[in-house]
Write an enzyme that holds these catalytic residues in place. Structure first.
Site, PDB file in Angstrom:
ATOM      1  N   LYS A  43      36.836  36.373  40.266  1.00  0.00           N
ATOM      2  CA  LYS A  43      36.107  35.079  40.719  1.00  0.00           C
ATOM      3  C   LYS A  43      36.396  34.373  42.052  1.00  0.00           C
ATOM      4  O   LYS A  43      35.335  33.983  42.537  1.00  0.00           O
ATOM      5  CB  LYS A  43      35.963  34.165  39.428  1.00  0.00           C
ATOM      6  CG  LYS A  43      35.726  34.693  38.102  1.00  0.00           C
ATOM      7  CD  LYS A  43      35.846  33.772  36.861  1.00  0.00           C
ATOM      8  CE  LYS A  43      37.409  33.139  36.555  1.00  0.00           C
ATOM      9  NZ  LYS A  43      38.253  34.237  36.212  1.00  0.00           N
ATOM     10  N   ARG A 122      34.888  26.422  30.489  1.00  0.00           N
ATOM     11  CA  ARG A 122      35.664  27.419  29.798  1.00  0.00           C
ATOM     12  C   ARG A 122      35.236  27.506  28.558  1.00  0.00           C
ATOM     13  O   ARG A 122      35.769  28.302  27.799  1.00  0.00           O
ATOM     14  CB  ARG A 122      37.223  27.526  30.217  1.00  0.00           C
ATOM     15  CG  ARG A 122      37.639  28.590  31.073  1.00  0.00           C
ATOM     16  CD  ARG A 122      39.032  28.213  31.397  1.00  0.00           C
ATOM     17  NE  ARG A 122      39.756  29.435  31.620  1.00  0.00           N
ATOM     18  CZ  ARG A 122      40.109  29.898  32.931  1.00  0.00           C
ATOM     19  NH1 ARG A 122      39.566  28.973  33.703  1.00  0.00           N
ATOM     20  NH2 ARG A 122      40.658  30.701  33.171  1.00  0.00           N
ATOM     21  N   ARG A 161      48.257  41.422  41.557  1.00  0.00           N
ATOM     22  CA  ARG A 161      47.898  40.293  42.549  1.00  0.00           C
ATOM     23  C   ARG A 161      49.417  39.482  42.891  1.00  0.00           C
ATOM     24  O   ARG A 161      50.105  39.525  42.111  1.00  0.00           O
ATOM     25  CB  ARG A 161      47.343  39.047  41.816  1.00  0.00           C
ATOM     26  CG  ARG A 161      47.092  37.866  42.400  1.00  0.00           C
ATOM     27  CD  ARG A 161      46.078  37.127  41.909  1.00  0.00           C
ATOM     28  NE  ARG A 161      46.365  36.646  40.585  1.00  0.00           N
ATOM     29  CZ  ARG A 161      45.224  36.191  39.809  1.00  0.00           C
ATOM     30  NH1 ARG A 161      44.313  35.765  40.141  1.00  0.00           N
ATOM     31  NH2 ARG A 161      45.488  35.835  38.429  1.00  0.00           N
ATOM     32  N   ARG A 194      51.999  35.408  39.982  1.00  0.00           N
ATOM     33  CA  ARG A 194      51.958  34.371  39.473  1.00  0.00           C
ATOM     34  C   ARG A 194      52.453  33.945  38.122  1.00  0.00           C
ATOM     35  O   ARG A 194      52.477  35.048  37.445  1.00  0.00           O
ATOM     36  CB  ARG A 194      50.049  34.114  39.341  1.00  0.00           C
ATOM     37  CG  ARG A 194      49.749  32.682  39.873  1.00  0.00           C
ATOM     38  CD  ARG A 194      48.315  32.933  40.178  1.00  0.00           C
ATOM     39  NE  ARG A 194      47.465  32.716  38.621  1.00  0.00           N
ATOM     40  CZ  ARG A 194      46.079  32.526  38.432  1.00  0.00           C
ATOM     41  NH1 ARG A 194      45.548  32.829  39.437  1.00  0.00           N
ATOM     42  NH2 ARG A 194      45.743  32.423  37.004  1.00  0.00           N
ATOM     43  N   ARG A 205      45.957  34.947  27.779  1.00  0.00           N
ATOM     44  CA  ARG A 205      44.642  34.442  28.609  1.00  0.00           C
ATOM     45  C   ARG A 205      43.237  35.320  28.160  1.00  0.00           C
ATOM     46  O   ARG A 205      42.382  34.697  27.987  1.00  0.00           O
ATOM     47  CB  ARG A 205      45.104  34.732  29.957  1.00  0.00           C
ATOM     48  CG  ARG A 205      45.655  33.741  30.729  1.00  0.00           C
ATOM     49  CD  ARG A 205      46.572  34.330  31.986  1.00  0.00           C
ATOM     50  NE  ARG A 205      45.491  34.198  33.224  1.00  0.00           N
ATOM     51  CZ  ARG A 205      45.551  34.759  34.042  1.00  0.00           C
ATOM     52  NH1 ARG A 205      46.720  35.501  34.237  1.00  0.00           N
ATOM     53  NH2 ARG A 205      44.846  34.904  35.248  1.00  0.00           N
TER      54      ARG A 205
HETATM   55  P1  AP5 Z   1      40.987  36.966  41.694  1.00  0.00           P
HETATM   56  O1  AP5 Z   1      39.865  36.852  42.659  1.00  0.00           O
HETATM   57  O2  AP5 Z   1      42.109  36.041  41.990  1.00  0.00           O
HETATM   58  O3  AP5 Z   1      40.575  36.713  40.093  1.00  0.00           O
HETATM   59  P2  AP5 Z   1      40.177  35.693  39.448  1.00  0.00           P
HETATM   60  O4  AP5 Z   1      39.075  35.964  38.289  1.00  0.00           O
HETATM   61  O5  AP5 Z   1      39.860  34.459  40.353  1.00  0.00           O
HETATM   62  O6  AP5 Z   1      41.368  35.501  38.643  1.00  0.00           O
HETATM   63  P3  AP5 Z   1      42.219  34.313  37.849  1.00  0.00           P
HETATM   64  O7  AP5 Z   1      43.400  34.877  37.218  1.00  0.00           O
HETATM   65  O8  AP5 Z   1      42.608  33.276  39.121  1.00  0.00           O
HETATM   66  O9  AP5 Z   1      41.011  33.604  36.876  1.00  0.00           O
HETATM   67  P4  AP5 Z   1      41.658  32.797  35.587  1.00  0.00           P
HETATM   68  O10 AP5 Z   1      40.266  32.431  35.182  1.00  0.00           O
HETATM   69  O11 AP5 Z   1      42.561  33.424  34.745  1.00  0.00           O
HETATM   70  O12 AP5 Z   1      42.584  31.558  36.343  1.00  0.00           O
HETATM   71  P5  AP5 Z   1      42.429  30.049  36.528  1.00  0.00           P
HETATM   72  O13 AP5 Z   1      43.172  29.748  37.782  1.00  0.00           O
HETATM   73  O14 AP5 Z   1      40.870  29.691  36.756  1.00  0.00           O
HETATM   74  O15 AP5 Z   1      41.487  38.755  41.766  1.00  0.00           O
HETATM   75  C1  AP5 Z   1      42.329  39.048  41.058  1.00  0.00           C
HETATM   76  C2  AP5 Z   1      43.307  39.755  42.006  1.00  0.00           C
HETATM   77  O16 AP5 Z   1      42.484  41.295  42.032  1.00  0.00           O
HETATM   78  C3  AP5 Z   1      43.434  39.592  43.518  1.00  0.00           C
HETATM   79  O17 AP5 Z   1      44.733  40.376  43.881  1.00  0.00           O
HETATM   80  C4  AP5 Z   1      42.293  40.049  44.125  1.00  0.00           C
HETATM   81  O18 AP5 Z   1      42.674  40.525  45.434  1.00  0.00           O
HETATM   82  C5  AP5 Z   1      42.047  41.290  43.489  1.00  0.00           C
HETATM   83  N1  AP5 Z   1      40.506  41.598  43.748  1.00  0.00           N
HETATM   84  C6  AP5 Z   1      39.501  40.745  43.302  1.00  0.00           C
HETATM   85  N2  AP5 Z   1      38.441  41.349  43.749  1.00  0.00           N
HETATM   86  C7  AP5 Z   1      38.549  42.692  43.976  1.00  0.00           C
HETATM   87  C8  AP5 Z   1      37.837  43.759  44.108  1.00  0.00           C
HETATM   88  N3  AP5 Z   1      36.517  43.720  44.022  1.00  0.00           N
HETATM   89  N4  AP5 Z   1      38.481  45.043  44.313  1.00  0.00           N
HETATM   90  C9  AP5 Z   1      39.778  45.308  44.281  1.00  0.00           C
HETATM   91  N5  AP5 Z   1      40.714  44.042  44.082  1.00  0.00           N
HETATM   92  C10 AP5 Z   1      40.012  42.874  43.946  1.00  0.00           C
HETATM   93  O19 AP5 Z   1      43.183  29.445  35.363  1.00  0.00           O
HETATM   94  C11 AP5 Z   1      44.497  29.601  35.095  1.00  0.00           C
HETATM   95  C12 AP5 Z   1      44.804  28.651  34.031  1.00  0.00           C
HETATM   96  O20 AP5 Z   1      44.537  27.437  34.107  1.00  0.00           O
HETATM   97  C13 AP5 Z   1      44.071  29.077  32.706  1.00  0.00           C
HETATM   98  O21 AP5 Z   1      44.904  30.203  31.917  1.00  0.00           O
HETATM   99  C14 AP5 Z   1      44.238  27.756  31.803  1.00  0.00           C
HETATM  100  O22 AP5 Z   1      45.688  27.529  31.282  1.00  0.00           O
HETATM  101  C15 AP5 Z   1      44.125  26.743  33.008  1.00  0.00           C
HETATM  102  N6  AP5 Z   1      42.760  26.444  33.112  1.00  0.00           N
HETATM  103  C16 AP5 Z   1      42.022  26.248  34.232  1.00  0.00           C
HETATM  104  N7  AP5 Z   1      41.013  26.064  34.049  1.00  0.00           N
HETATM  105  C17 AP5 Z   1      40.722  25.788  32.823  1.00  0.00           C
HETATM  106  C18 AP5 Z   1      39.491  25.034  32.043  1.00  0.00           C
HETATM  107  N8  AP5 Z   1      38.638  24.715  32.693  1.00  0.00           N
HETATM  108  N9  AP5 Z   1      39.968  24.774  30.632  1.00  0.00           N
HETATM  109  C19 AP5 Z   1      41.184  25.078  29.979  1.00  0.00           C
HETATM  110  N10 AP5 Z   1      41.912  25.552  30.866  1.00  0.00           N
HETATM  111  C20 AP5 Z   1      42.226  25.898  32.030  1.00  0.00           C
END
Ligand code: AP5
Length: 251
Positions: A43, A122, A161, A194, A205
């Site tokens: 994402k 979420r 990552r 991370r 997660r």
């Molecule tokens: P990346 O683009 O970083 O993936 P992502 O989907 O953004 O993954 P996240 O882990 O950041 O999502 P998340 O939803 O768990 O985390 P968030 O920060 O929102 O890609 C991942 C890897 O793959 C990278 O190395 C990239 O280079 C590679 N890649 C990408 N695309 C590729 C491709 N096409 N081909 C090959 N490689 C590729 O949330 C973190 C935490 O915060 C949650 O667990 C929770 O505790 C809290 N939180 C955040 N928002 C909320 C909410 N709304 N409600 C409750 N808790 C929340």
């Protein structure tokens, strides 16, 4: 290509204002999307490409929490402090904490540049609160972009990552390696894993995603907003697929 915004208003909240590299006139037609999908599906990577091409800011709730980690502990509210604990364990932060942060940042939803909500909503309760906020502001969302990928590929994306400890740029050990191992290409900061990409936190997660976030696909399908996009392939291919799917979406 649109000017890049430093997202201060989103990351810091309160009275913080964004600095843009050039004066932000805003696109003729601001685009407003939610990005949905499992942790690690890509994402953030897609939000960056969408932001570069459409001008809207990537508004990631995870980035707010990660930015709070670098604050002096005295400057963190008790709710924010507790949120960092949930995040470290891989659990969802309670809805009320997340919604308070969003309400404080409602100006980012009103922004003339549009928005790319990444990681919010979420839960169904968060989605309902967002719908109410947008209705109150008279703002219409364009679509919800839902990315999907088989679990083994997601785990490989997450476990490879690496994130810059300074500028937060994201790399991957095989699909997007830095030029020098362990060193950020942009600012020479150290690359690290991370905290929530450890195997125990990844498992928590994924469970939280299946229980609380996956039902949002049906929620948005019923509202006619869901656009489903297979997330296999290179980031640019997925971006092109996104644009094609959006063009085919009935207005
Ligand atoms: P990346 O683009 O970083 O993936 P992502 O989907 O953004 O993954 P996240 O882990 O950041 O999502 P998340 O939803 O768990 O985390 P968030 O920060 O929102 O890609 C991942 C890897 O793959 C990278 O190395 C990239 O280079 C590679 N890649 C990408 N695309 C590729 C491709 N096409 N081909 C090959 N490689 C590729 O949330 C973190 C935490 O915060 C949650 O667990 C929770 O505790 C809290 N939180 C955040 N928002 C909320 C909410 N709304 N409600 C409750 N808790 C929340």
């Amino acid at each position: 290509m649109a000017s890049k915004n430093d997202r201060s208003a989103w990351l810091k909240g309160g009275t913080a204002q964004c600095a843009c590299e050039t004066a932000l006139a805003g696109p003729d037609q601001p685009r407003r999307f939610v990005l949905l999908g499992a942790p690690g599906v890509g994402k953030g990577t897609q939000a960056e490409l969408l932001s570069q091409n459409l001008g809207a800011c990537q508004l990631s709730t995870g980035d707010i929490f990660r930015a709070a980690k670098s604050l002096d502990p005295c400057d963190r509210t008790p709710a924010l402090e507790a949120a960092l604990g949930y995040m470290k364990r891989g659990e969802l932060v309670p809805d009320e904490t997340v919604l308070n942060l969003i309400r404080e940042r409602v100006g980012c939803l009103r922004c003339g540049g549009g928005f790319l909500l990444d990681g919010f909503p979420r839960t169904v309760a968060q989605a309902e609160a967002l719908a109410q906020l947008l209705a109150g502001e008279g703002i219409k969302m364009d679509a919800v972009l839902s990315y999907d990928l088989p679990m083994e590929q997601i785990v490989s994306r997450l476990s490879g990552r690496r994130t810059c400890s300074q500028c937060k740029a994201v790399f991957h050990v095989t699909t997007k390696p830095s030029k020098v191992e362990g060193v950020c290409d942009h600012c020479s900061g150290a690359l690290s894993i991370r905290e929530d990409d450890r195997p125990e936190a990844i498992r928590v997660r994924m469970e939280a995603y299946h229980k609380s976030t996956a039902p949002l696909a049906d929620y948005y399908r019923r509202k006619g907003l869901l656009v489903e996009i297979p997330a296999a392939g290179a980031p640019e291919e997925i971006y092109a697929r996104t644009m094609t799917a959006l063009a085919a979406k009935p207005a």
